[in-house]
Design an enzyme around this catalytic site. Structure first.
Site: not given
Length: 262
Positions: A102, A227, A229
């Site tokens: 990001c 993302h 994660e």
């Protein structure tokens, strides 16, 4: 991997970044010792990147997510002699690796001149939708040298996206075709038929041919706008096949990094 050994991972953040806790949890689960590192630690000399096996630049509203937020983060490195020296030395090592997500993706793309084999990376600019996009999208993992995606080519999986500047801006169409032909694209957005797409909202930012993740020629440094994660646990998926257990499929990215260390 060497059990009982936890290589140190620098979980890098800047003012406004908010994705560091999830990122630290993912790398911790993969067998790393996650260490919170703020840019001020590096600029002041309190922390040196030579003490880390890898670096991950996290996402989430750096500099209030104003236009060019990741570029501002990069300039705090490029125009500070100590930070520039630290990152240059880290990228020149033969045993280091890094991931940018990001805002961290946008930041690392602006450090391409410091990163060996990254000259083909694009700039990341305003989404074609002209708005911040926070949703779940489908991506396909492509065959690439990226250490993070080893053994994952062909996978199509949902992933969280949350960005206002995710459009991958290349110099021209030939540059887009070149990175695909050279297998330097790691992930791309796909539609409900599994085909690469530029159509909104399957592709939330409109990037050419769905490109939303790239790597260097040796695969040690990778950037991606979505993302992983935020979806590495099974419970973070609204639907999943029976039998997945605790870890979702994106967990393999982080375990691949631990495997790289050995």
């Amino acid at each position: 991997v060497a059990t009982g050994v936890r290589p140190r991972m620098a979980v890098l953040r800047e003012q406004g970044v908010n994705g560091q806790v999830e990122m630290a949890a993912a790398f911790d689960r993969a067998g790393f010792q996650s260490v919170d590192v703020h840019m001020s630690d590096i600029i002041s000399g309190r922390v040196s990147l030579k003490d880390f096996a890898g670096v991950v630049a996290c996402g989430g509203f750096s500099y209030g997510d104003v236009l060019g937020a990741g570029e501002g983060w990069a300039k705090s490195i490029l125009f500070n002699s100590r930070a520039n020296d630290e990152f240059s030395a880290f990228f020149q090592r033969q045993d280091s690796f890094a991931l940018g997500i990001c805002n961290g993706c946008q930041m690392m793309s602006n450090l391409r001149d410091l990163i060996p084999g990254a000259s083909h990376w694009p700039h990341f600019v305003r989404n074609r939708s002209e708005q911040f996009e926070a949703r779940v999208a489908m991506v396909e993992v492509l065959d690439s040298p990226s250490l993070f995606f080893s053994g994952m080519a062909g996978s199509r999986m949902p992933i969280a996206v949350a960005h206002g500047e995710g459009f991958a801006e290349f110099s021209d169409e030939s540059a887009v075709n070149s990175v695909l032909a050279d297998k330097l694209v790691s992930i791309r957005f796909v539609d409900n038929t599994g085909s690469a797409t530029e159509t909104y909202p399957f592709n939330p930012n409109g990037s050419p041919q769905g490109i939303t993740g790239l790597t260097t020629r040796d695969g040690r440094f990778s950037i991606m706008m979505p993302h992983p994660e935020r979806v590495f646990r099974t419970v973070q998926h609204s639907w999943h096949p029976d039998g997945w257990g605790e870890d979702g499929p994106w967990m393999r990215m982080f375990r691949n990094a631990r495997k790289f260390i050995g």
